[in-house]
Enzyme design. Sequence first.
Site, short mmCIF file in Angstrom:
data_model
loop_
_atom_site.label_atom_id
_atom_site.label_comp_id
_atom_site.label_asym_id
_atom_site.label_seq_id
_atom_site.Cartn_x
_atom_site.Cartn_y
_atom_site.Cartn_z
N GLU A 184 0.81 -1.22 0.00
CA GLU A 184 0.00 0.00 0.00
C GLU A 184 0.84 1.27 0.00
OE1 GLU A 184 -2.82 -0.11 3.20
OE2 GLU A 184 -3.68 -2.01 2.58
N GLU A 366 -5.11 -8.55 0.92
CA GLU A 366 -5.75 -8.17 2.19
C GLU A 366 -7.22 -7.92 1.94
OE1 GLU A 366 -4.34 -4.78 4.45
OE2 GLU A 366 -2.25 -5.42 4.23
#
Length: 463
Positions: A184, A366
């Site tokens: 991320e 995720e």
Amino acid sequence: MTRATDPAARPTLSTTPSPRPRALRPDFVWGASTSSYQIEGAAREDGRGESVWDLFCRQPGRIQNGDTGDVACDHYHRYREDVALLRNLGVGAYRFSIAWPRVLPSGRGSPNEAGLAFYDRLVDSLLSAGIEPWVCLYHWDLPQTLQEAGGWANRDCASWFADYARVVASRLGDRVKRFATFNEPSVFTLFGYAFGWHPPAVDDAASHHAAIHHVNLAHGMAIDVLRDYVIGASLGAIHNMQPARPVQATPEDRAAAKMLDCYWNRAFADPQMRGAYPDAIASRMAPFCRDGDLERIHRPVDWLGINHYSPVYARADSAARLGFAWSDAPADAPRSPIGWQIDPAAFRDVLLDACDRYGLPIYVTENGAGAVELADASGAIDDRERIAYLAAYLEALEEATVLGADVRGYFVWSLLDNFEWGAGYANRFGIVRVDFATQARTPKASARWYAARIASHRAKATA
Ligand code: IFM
């Protein structure tokens, strides 16, 4: 590539599973994810250096309840128990991150043998349990010494990262084949360099754009290192991808949402996988981009990791330097217990759109639901809301697959309740409860549900 499906024709998803053809591949990878700072603890043991998060947590008012990752889930000492939990779930893969300051306490220079030995033990333990290790090199815990040298705003940080990648690859690459560079990147650059919510708590447009570019450069350089040092490597990049929506249907909020989309979804994925910055931010990136940089960033990867939870929202604000202000979801949106919007159709669409745009196999690295949970006297948690969330999102994943998205795996976030950044230990994402006073682990109802889901897919795949 052609569009996998016409977005206008996509049906609305209900959260109640309905019978439909199942499309998950027989070799679909089921996994669970964690990250170093969020679970390892042992912050001052065996020569580990400090990370930016160690310092940030000590600053008053930064983290709910003054929590820190000093002990976290004590995974550094309890990793065998955690591998046993993974084995009981039946997962085929475990994604974890390496703590750069545990391996290189000063960020560069001599490696710390004890730190590397910990990851040796973890990898060996996973392999003996029949679980494939998926290693992410960076999940936000930059060595503090490198931050003092400018952190990601310093172009040299890209070379320091490539050197760190070389240390990890040469130590683990005989046993680990799945590597990702960053987790991320848009979150830690936006929150750390533009909003001041995460370390290094900077709020400066030039530092933010420099950080974006240097992280991209670091990604490309590390991919080259990993290819050179890991025989049979399967390499990826992990991006959070979420629809960026206007909070109101005004032209101003729509323009703001386009800018949020650029920074949140495209500022890393586009240069890394398509070789160019989005037009809307290209002129802001230009001061940092030297000749040849985009070629060094745009290196072939084997898969795209997508982290997804819920849509993000923007509103117009004439004072906002980046062209948008962050906004909450509309008040009437269905939400999880920690207030995150629940919208499985958005997940399906993200998978379809990413498949069209980047043309790579996708692993969902995720997805999960946070909650503020109290256990009963025995430590048990009947987390039905999390089960409903996971069921609905897996339904959406299957629907995306039926519609043509090449999705090859799913990693639940997270194996364990853990240190949830600014929320400390208040927000729990684990399918296994951790009692932070005793470190006792208790699988929640969602862990049993996930194990059954995996087993039923395996049974069908081998029938
Ligand atoms: O805990 C985080 C993780 O570190 C990055 N992705 C989102 C998760 C939930 O907030």
